[in-house]
Design a protein around this motif. Structure first.
Motif, PDB file in Angstrom:
ATOM      1  N   ASN A   1       1.846  13.106 -19.984  1.00 21.51           N
ATOM      2  CA  ASN A   1       2.715  11.934 -20.096  1.00 21.51           C
ATOM      3  C   ASN A   1       2.337  10.810 -19.131  1.00 21.51           C
ATOM      4  OD1 ASN A   1       4.323  13.203 -22.075  1.00 21.51           O
ATOM      5  ND2 ASN A   1       5.526  14.248 -20.482  1.00 21.51           N
ATOM      6  N   LEU A   2       1.252  10.986 -18.388  1.00 24.72           N
ATOM      7  CA  LEU A   2       0.845   9.974 -17.417  1.00 24.72           C
ATOM      8  C   LEU A   2      -0.102   8.961 -18.053  1.00 24.72           C
ATOM      9  CD1 LEU A   2       0.173  12.245 -14.301  1.00 24.72           C
ATOM     10  CD2 LEU A   2       2.266  10.997 -14.876  1.00 24.72           C
ATOM     11  N   SER A   3      -0.119   7.763 -17.480  1.00 20.08           N
ATOM     12  CA  SER A   3      -0.997   6.698 -17.965  1.00 20.08           C
ATOM     13  C   SER A   3      -2.270   6.660 -17.126  1.00 20.08           C
ATOM     14  CB  SER A   3      -0.276   5.347 -17.888  1.00 20.08           C
ATOM     15  OG  SER A   3      -1.183   4.288 -18.098  1.00 20.08           O
ATOM     16  N   PHE A   4      -3.408   6.860 -17.782  1.00 19.94           N
ATOM     17  CA  PHE A   4      -4.676   6.800 -17.069  1.00 19.94           C
ATOM     18  C   PHE A   4      -4.894   5.401 -16.488  1.00 19.94           C
ATOM     19  CE2 PHE A   4      -9.113   5.448 -17.247  1.00 19.94           C
ATOM     20  CZ  PHE A   4      -9.704   6.362 -16.394  1.00 19.94           C
ATOM     21  N   GLU A   5      -4.611   4.370 -17.278  1.00 24.72           N
ATOM     22  CA  GLU A   5      -4.829   2.996 -16.821  1.00 24.72           C
ATOM     23  C   GLU A   5      -3.978   2.677 -15.597  1.00 24.72           C
ATOM     24  OE1 GLU A   5      -6.160   3.435 -20.908  1.00 24.72           O
ATOM     25  OE2 GLU A   5      -4.238   3.868 -19.931  1.00 24.72           O
ATOM     26  N   GLU A   6      -2.735   3.131 -15.603  1.00 23.54           N
ATOM     27  CA  GLU A   6      -1.845   2.846 -14.479  1.00 23.54           C
ATOM     28  C   GLU A   6      -2.347   3.499 -13.197  1.00 23.54           C
ATOM     29  OE1 GLU A   6       2.930   2.910 -13.796  1.00 23.54           O
ATOM     30  OE2 GLU A   6       2.005   4.822 -14.402  1.00 23.54           O
ATOM     31  N   ASN A   7      -2.731   4.768 -13.280  1.00 23.53           N
ATOM     32  CA  ASN A   7      -3.202   5.474 -12.087  1.00 23.53           C
ATOM     33  C   ASN A   7      -4.541   4.925 -11.603  1.00 23.53           C
ATOM     34  OD1 ASN A   7      -1.140   7.597 -11.604  1.00 23.53           O
ATOM     35  ND2 ASN A   7      -1.706   8.233 -13.665  1.00 23.53           N
ATOM     36  N   HIS A   8      -5.398   4.570 -12.541  1.00 22.32           N
ATOM     37  CA  HIS A   8      -6.671   3.951 -12.156  1.00 22.32           C
ATOM     38  C   HIS A   8      -6.417   2.628 -11.444  1.00 22.32           C
ATOM     39  CE1 HIS A   8     -10.425   1.649 -12.688  1.00 22.32           C
ATOM     40  NE2 HIS A   8     -11.014   2.834 -12.612  1.00 22.32           N
ATOM     41  N   ARG A   9      -5.437   1.866 -11.918  1.00 23.35           N
ATOM     42  CA  ARG A   9      -5.113   0.578 -11.294  1.00 23.35           C
ATOM     43  C   ARG A   9      -4.530   0.775  -9.896  1.00 23.35           C
ATOM     44  NH1 ARG A   9      -2.319  -1.081 -15.055  1.00 23.35           N
ATOM     45  NH2 ARG A   9      -0.194  -0.752 -14.277  1.00 23.35           N
ATOM     46  N   PHE A  10      -3.703   1.814  -9.725  1.00 25.73           N
ATOM     47  CA  PHE A  10      -3.167   2.101  -8.392  1.00 25.73           C
ATOM     48  C   PHE A  10      -4.306   2.317  -7.393  1.00 25.73           C
ATOM     49  CE2 PHE A  10       0.965   3.997 -10.287  1.00 25.73           C
ATOM     50  CZ  PHE A  10       1.572   2.756 -10.235  1.00 25.73           C
TER      51      PHE A  10
ATOM     52  N   ALA B   1       0.830  -1.206   0.000  1.00 26.64           N
ATOM     53  CA  ALA B   1       0.000   0.000   0.000  1.00 26.64           C
ATOM     54  C   ALA B   1       0.865   1.257   0.000  1.00 26.64           C
ATOM     55  CB  ALA B   1      -0.922  -0.007   1.219  1.00 26.64           C
ATOM     56  N   GLU B   2       1.951   1.226   0.767  1.00 24.67           N
ATOM     57  CA  GLU B   2       2.825   2.394   0.855  1.00 24.67           C
ATOM     58  C   GLU B   2       3.478   2.703  -0.491  1.00 24.67           C
ATOM     59  OE1 GLU B   2       2.782  -0.087   2.959  1.00 24.67           O
ATOM     60  OE2 GLU B   2       1.940   0.917   4.735  1.00 24.67           O
ATOM     61  N   LYS B   3       3.962   1.661  -1.156  1.00 20.40           N
ATOM     62  CA  LYS B   3       4.613   1.871  -2.449  1.00 20.40           C
ATOM     63  C   LYS B   3       3.602   2.329  -3.501  1.00 20.40           C
ATOM     64  CE  LYS B   3       7.498  -0.421  -5.907  1.00 20.40           C
ATOM     65  NZ  LYS B   3       8.180  -1.686  -6.295  1.00 20.40           N
ATOM     66  N   THR B   4       2.420   1.717  -3.480  1.00 20.59           N
ATOM     67  CA  THR B   4       1.389   2.098  -4.449  1.00 20.59           C
ATOM     68  C   THR B   4       0.968   3.545  -4.251  1.00 20.59           C
ATOM     69  OG1 THR B   4       0.570  -0.183  -4.523  1.00 20.59           O
ATOM     70  CG2 THR B   4      -0.907   1.543  -5.325  1.00 20.59           C
ATOM     71  N   TRP B   5       0.760   3.932  -2.991  1.00 27.78           N
ATOM     72  CA  TRP B   5       0.363   5.316  -2.725  1.00 27.78           C
ATOM     73  C   TRP B   5       1.475   6.291  -3.105  1.00 27.78           C
ATOM     74  CZ3 TRP B   5      -2.844   8.909  -2.713  1.00 27.78           C
ATOM     75  CH2 TRP B   5      -2.562  10.147  -2.122  1.00 27.78           C
ATOM     76  N   SER B   6       2.717   5.908  -2.874  1.00 28.24           N
ATOM     77  CA  SER B   6       3.836   6.779  -3.231  1.00 28.24           C
ATOM     78  C   SER B   6       3.842   7.066  -4.732  1.00 28.24           C
ATOM     79  CB  SER B   6       5.156   6.130  -2.806  1.00 28.24           C
ATOM     80  OG  SER B   6       6.254   6.922  -3.206  1.00 28.24           O
ATOM     81  N   GLU B   7       3.609   6.033  -5.535  1.00 28.99           N
ATOM     82  CA  GLU B   7       3.561   6.214  -6.987  1.00 28.99           C
ATOM     83  C   GLU B   7       2.364   7.067  -7.396  1.00 28.99           C
ATOM     84  OE1 GLU B   7       5.593   5.227  -9.411  1.00 28.99           O
ATOM     85  OE2 GLU B   7       7.046   4.313  -8.056  1.00 28.99           O
ATOM     86  N   LEU B   8       1.213   6.776  -6.806  1.00 35.27           N
ATOM     87  CA  LEU B   8       0.003   7.517  -7.161  1.00 35.27           C
ATOM     88  C   LEU B   8       0.098   8.971  -6.710  1.00 35.27           C
ATOM     89  CD1 LEU B   8      -2.824   7.546  -8.344  1.00 35.27           C
ATOM     90  CD2 LEU B   8      -3.705   6.713  -6.151  1.00 35.27           C
ATOM     91  N   ALA B   9       0.642   9.209  -5.527  1.00 36.29           N
ATOM     92  CA  ALA B   9       0.777  10.579  -5.022  1.00 36.29           C
ATOM     93  C   ALA B   9       1.685  11.405  -5.930  1.00 36.29           C
ATOM     94  CB  ALA B   9       1.326  10.561  -3.598  1.00 36.29           C
ATOM     95  N   ARG B  10       2.749  10.785  -6.409  1.00 34.26           N
ATOM     96  CA  ARG B  10       3.648  11.495  -7.329  1.00 34.26           C
ATOM     97  C   ARG B  10       2.904  11.893  -8.599  1.00 34.26           C
ATOM     98  NH1 ARG B  10       6.498   9.846 -11.570  1.00 34.26           N
ATOM     99  NH2 ARG B  10       6.015   7.652 -11.144  1.00 34.26           N
TER     100      ARG B  10
END
Length: 297
Positions: free
Chosen positions: A48-57, A27-36
């Motif tokens: 330049n961001l991926s909608f699918e990636e952030n939605h998956r996070f 959860a910590e790593k996922t939130w860190s990526e999403l927060a960035r």
């Protein structure tokens, strides 16, 4: 037979849990990526961001029972962004306190333009965030009984932007701009309308009353009543009856224009106050001069 059964039980193979393939969820790593990535969206760098990636996070965090962590993290990031915008884009444009009408009008317009720009940016950001947080809004916010992403954005804007001393300065700027135009100066009406729309979009109490209805409208009506009362008294003391009636009609046309600009100002209240203030005196004047005129009801 008993010995054979016992041997069979001892020799039965133990069923092991299936091995998990792929990395463990963090959860910590996922939130860190999403927060960035959320910060990138707030800084207008979402191309330049991926909608699918952030939605998956976001989906994985809610699915793995970390919806509260996701929601509170989002709330913190939005609040921080709004505080930064207030400090960097709005507060530096507070009026200097000059009494020069033309300079004051320019400063007020700059403040209102800044507020409108911050509002537009914030709304666009919340729309983008709402798209990647749809699963959170559909599952977590309803269960936890907390505002969805869009409603949260409105509440945070009210808390961090429409607050002292920004709130008082913006209201003063709107009233000043109305006063400047009444005195013959040219103002940017689209900016005025944009700021009034901000006040119309924000609810200030649990009954659904907007900030416009609670704060701005009473101030505008009070300012209008004072202005037209003073104008009526000046006309009565310095004008003939025909000139007074002509000026009265022109003033009512101005009030209609302000109603269009500010949308929710009840024009009939301003007109009623103006008539109550002025017409009793003009009735006496017209009666003494035996002038027959048609008066609006």
């Amino acid at each position: 037979m008993a010995t054979t059964g016992a041997s069979a039980r001892r020799g039965r193979a133990k069923i092991m849990a299936p091995r998990k393939h792929g990395p463990e969820f963090s959860a910590e790593k996922t939130w860190s990526e999403l927060a960035r990535n959320i910060r990138e969206i707030q800084d207008q760098n979402a191309s330049n961001l991926s909608f699918e990636e952030n939605h998956r996070f976001a989906y994985n965090m809610v699915l793995n029972k970390h919806g509260e962590m996701l929601y509170n993290g989002l709330k913190r990031l939005v609040a921080e962004d709004l505080e930064t915008l207030a400090t960097r884009n709005i507060v530096p444009h507070f009026p200097s306190g000059t009494t020069d009408p033309s300079v004051q009008s320019g400063e007020d317009d700059l403040l209102l333009t800044s507020l409108k720009a911050v509002w537009t940016r914030h709304i666009n950001n919340m729309v983008r965030l709402g798209q990647i947080l749809k699963y959170m809004d559909r599952v977590y916010t309803q269960t936890a009984k907390v505002p969805a992403t869009n409603d949260l954005g409105l509440q945070l804007f009210l808390k961090h932007i429409i607050r002292p001393p920004i709130k008082e300065n913006v209201m003063a700027a709107i009233l000043n701009q109305i006063r400047h135009e009444r005195n013959g100066y040219v103002i940017d009406r689209s900016t005025m309308k944009g700021c009034v729309d901000v006040y119309l979009s924000l609810e200030g109490d649990t009954h659904g009353a907007t900030i416009y209805k609670l704060d701005l409208e009473p101030a505008v009506l009070k300012e209008s009543e004072t202005f037209y009362k003073r104008e009526g008294e000046e006309l009565l003391n310095s004008s003939t009856a025909p000139i007074f009636l002509q000026s009265s009609n022109g003033s009512k046309q101005k009030k209609t224009e302000y109603t269009i600009t500010c949308q929710a100002i009840p024009n009939h209240i301003c007109c009623k106050s103006y008539r109550i203030t002025c017409y009793p005196h003009i009735f006496e004047l017209l009666y003494l001069k035996k002038i027959r005129v048609w008066m609006p009801c």
